[in-house]
Scaffold this motif. Structure first.
Motif, PDB file in Angstrom:
ATOM      1  N   GLN A 178       0.863  -1.180   0.000  1.00 55.71           N
ATOM      2  CA  GLN A 178       0.000   0.000   0.000  1.00 55.71           C
ATOM      3  C   GLN A 178       0.901   1.232   0.000  1.00 55.71           C
ATOM      4  OE1 GLN A 178      -1.961  -2.346   3.342  1.00 55.71           O
ATOM      5  NE2 GLN A 178      -3.402  -0.645   3.084  1.00 55.71           N
ATOM      6  N   CYS A 181      -1.440   5.871   2.561  1.00 56.67           N
ATOM      7  CA  CYS A 181      -2.382   5.613   3.656  1.00 56.67           C
ATOM      8  C   CYS A 181      -3.023   6.930   4.058  1.00 56.67           C
ATOM      9  CB  CYS A 181      -1.665   4.989   4.851  1.00 56.67           C
ATOM     10  SG  CYS A 181      -2.756   4.755   6.277  1.00 56.67           S
ATOM     11  N   GLN A 184      -2.246   7.851   7.741  1.00 58.38           N
ATOM     12  CA  GLN A 184      -0.883   7.536   8.157  1.00 58.38           C
ATOM     13  C   GLN A 184      -0.481   8.226   9.452  1.00 58.38           C
ATOM     14  OE1 GLN A 184       2.038   8.363   5.136  1.00 58.38           O
ATOM     15  NE2 GLN A 184       3.756   8.298   6.557  1.00 58.38           N
ATOM     16  N   PRO A 191      -1.305   2.596  16.669  1.00 63.26           N
ATOM     17  CA  PRO A 191      -1.006   1.413  15.845  1.00 63.26           C
ATOM     18  C   PRO A 191      -2.143   0.395  15.833  1.00 63.26           C
ATOM     19  CG  PRO A 191       0.240   1.378  17.911  1.00 63.26           C
ATOM     20  CD  PRO A 191      -0.380   2.736  17.802  1.00 63.26           C
ATOM     21  N   CYS A 194      -3.479  -0.108  12.336  1.00 67.18           N
ATOM     22  CA  CYS A 194      -2.720  -1.008  11.462  1.00 67.18           C
ATOM     23  C   CYS A 194      -2.935  -2.465  11.856  1.00 67.18           C
ATOM     24  CB  CYS A 194      -1.233  -0.678  11.522  1.00 67.18           C
ATOM     25  SG  CYS A 194      -0.792   0.973  10.931  1.00 67.18           S
ATOM     26  N   GLU A 197      -6.300  -3.706  10.705  1.00 74.58           N
ATOM     27  CA  GLU A 197      -6.324  -3.878   9.259  1.00 74.58           C
ATOM     28  C   GLU A 197      -5.658  -5.187   8.858  1.00 74.58           C
ATOM     29  OE1 GLU A 197      -5.608  -0.621   5.969  1.00 74.58           O
ATOM     30  OE2 GLU A 197      -3.680  -1.560   6.490  1.00 74.58           O
ATOM     31  N   ALA A 198      -4.508  -5.499   9.475  1.00 75.60           N
ATOM     32  CA  ALA A 198      -3.819  -6.753   9.160  1.00 75.60           C
ATOM     33  C   ALA A 198      -4.683  -7.960   9.508  1.00 75.60           C
ATOM     34  CB  ALA A 198      -2.483  -6.812   9.899  1.00 75.60           C
ATOM     35  N   ARG A 211       2.478  -8.526   8.736  1.00 77.67           N
ATOM     36  CA  ARG A 211       2.861  -7.163   8.398  1.00 77.67           C
ATOM     37  C   ARG A 211       4.376  -7.026   8.513  1.00 77.67           C
ATOM     38  NH1 ARG A 211      -1.171  -3.063   8.533  1.00 77.67           N
ATOM     39  NH2 ARG A 211      -1.819  -3.074   6.384  1.00 77.67           N
ATOM     40  N   THR A 214       5.149  -0.643   7.746  1.00 78.41           N
ATOM     41  CA  THR A 214       4.024   0.279   7.590  1.00 78.41           C
ATOM     42  C   THR A 214       4.541   1.681   7.310  1.00 78.41           C
ATOM     43  OG1 THR A 214       3.897   0.823   9.954  1.00 78.41           O
ATOM     44  CG2 THR A 214       2.568  -1.052   9.184  1.00 78.41           C
ATOM     45  N   CYS A 222       3.321   0.299   3.062  1.00 77.17           N
ATOM     46  CA  CYS A 222       2.828  -0.718   3.984  1.00 77.17           C
ATOM     47  C   CYS A 222       2.939  -2.057   3.262  1.00 77.17           C
ATOM     48  CB  CYS A 222       1.372  -0.465   4.366  1.00 77.17           C
ATOM     49  SG  CYS A 222       1.095   1.033   5.331  1.00 77.17           S
ATOM     50  N   THR A 224       2.476  -6.213   3.433  1.00 80.83           N
ATOM     51  CA  THR A 224       1.873  -7.357   4.106  1.00 80.83           C
ATOM     52  C   THR A 224       2.233  -8.618   3.350  1.00 80.83           C
ATOM     53  OG1 THR A 224       0.005  -5.975   4.810  1.00 80.83           O
ATOM     54  CG2 THR A 224      -0.278  -8.366   4.956  1.00 80.83           C
TER      55      THR A 224
END
Length: 236
Positions: A178, A181, A184, A191, A194, A197-198, A211, A214, A222, A224
């Motif tokens: 990504q 963001c 961001q 955090p 993040c 999202e993961a 991850r 980021t 970012c 993953t």
């Protein structure tokens, strides 16, 4: 993040067409970086001289920087390697259209009155909307994990994340990258955004993802890591 970031298209010496082209260059570096001037020229159908001009201005404004290593999986070449560019934190600020400080203040207040659990609950609720939004497209993608990662990347790009799915050399994994963001600056302080999202990516793809980096914590994207194994049917 620098307080002197120049928003794209606001400099008086740039006309609308030049500003638009520069935005396209920055967007492409965000989504595909580290990327070379030659690759940008080919993708954008511009001359090498035109791309170098935009790169020089973006680098001078601190919105891009030369990446300090070879692209993953690229073979070593003789001679001087081509410069490859990534977006800096100032470039991310120029790409962002959201006023993050207000969101940070709201989350600070939420943490104050509700504690850490309230922030985690908010982050979980936020990614539920992400999962719902892309559920149909992922269902249509079937069980092939490579295709599911591509569809997720396409959906995230539509959401403004400048995402791409990149096979890792050896074929054992895909990296979901990504390049932008919208939250961001907020995620740097919280955090939990993040992390939630993961976890959502794991549920959406049907595998445990990891991850690796980021934007919120210093990465130029970012990243993953998605292992290529069959999607496990849900038992619920």
């Amino acid at each position: 993040m620098s307080s002197t970031t120049t928003p794209l298209g606001t400099r008086p010496d740039l006309d609308a067409e030049e500003a638009g082209t520069r935005r396209r260059v920055l967007d492409l570096i965000a989504s595909d970086g580290p990327v070379s001037a030659a690759e940008l020229a080919a993708h954008l159908d511009l001359t090498a001289a035109a791309v170098r001009r935009h790169l020089a201005l973006l680098e001078g404004e601190g919105q891009i920087a030369v990446h300090d290593g070879r692209a993953a999986g690229s073979p070593a070449k003789r001679g001087r390697p081509a410069k490859r560019y990534v977006v800096t934190s100032d470039g991310q600020a120029a790409l962002s259209q959201q006023y993050s400080e207000l969101a940070s203040q709201a989350l600070r207040f939420l943490a104050e009155v509700g504690g850490a659990d309230a922030v985690r609950d908010f982050a979980a609720r936020r990614v539920q909307e992400l999962e719902t939004r892309h559920a149909d497209a992922l269902a249509e993608a079937g069980a092939d994990l490579s295709r599911r990662a591509e569809v997720l990347a396409e959906g995230l790009s539509d959401d403004g994340f400048a995402a791409s799915a990149r096979p890792v050399p050896g074929g054992m994994a895909i990296q979901l990258c990504q390049g932008h963001c919208p939250v961001q600056a907020v995620a740097a302080e919280f955090p939990e955004l993040c992390e939630a999202e993961a976890r959502a990516f794991s549920r959406m793809l049907g595998v445990h993802v990891q991850r690796l980096a980021t934007l919120a914590h210093g990465g130029h994207v970012c990243t993953t890591n998605i292992p290529i194994i069959p999607v496990r049917p849900s038992t619920t």
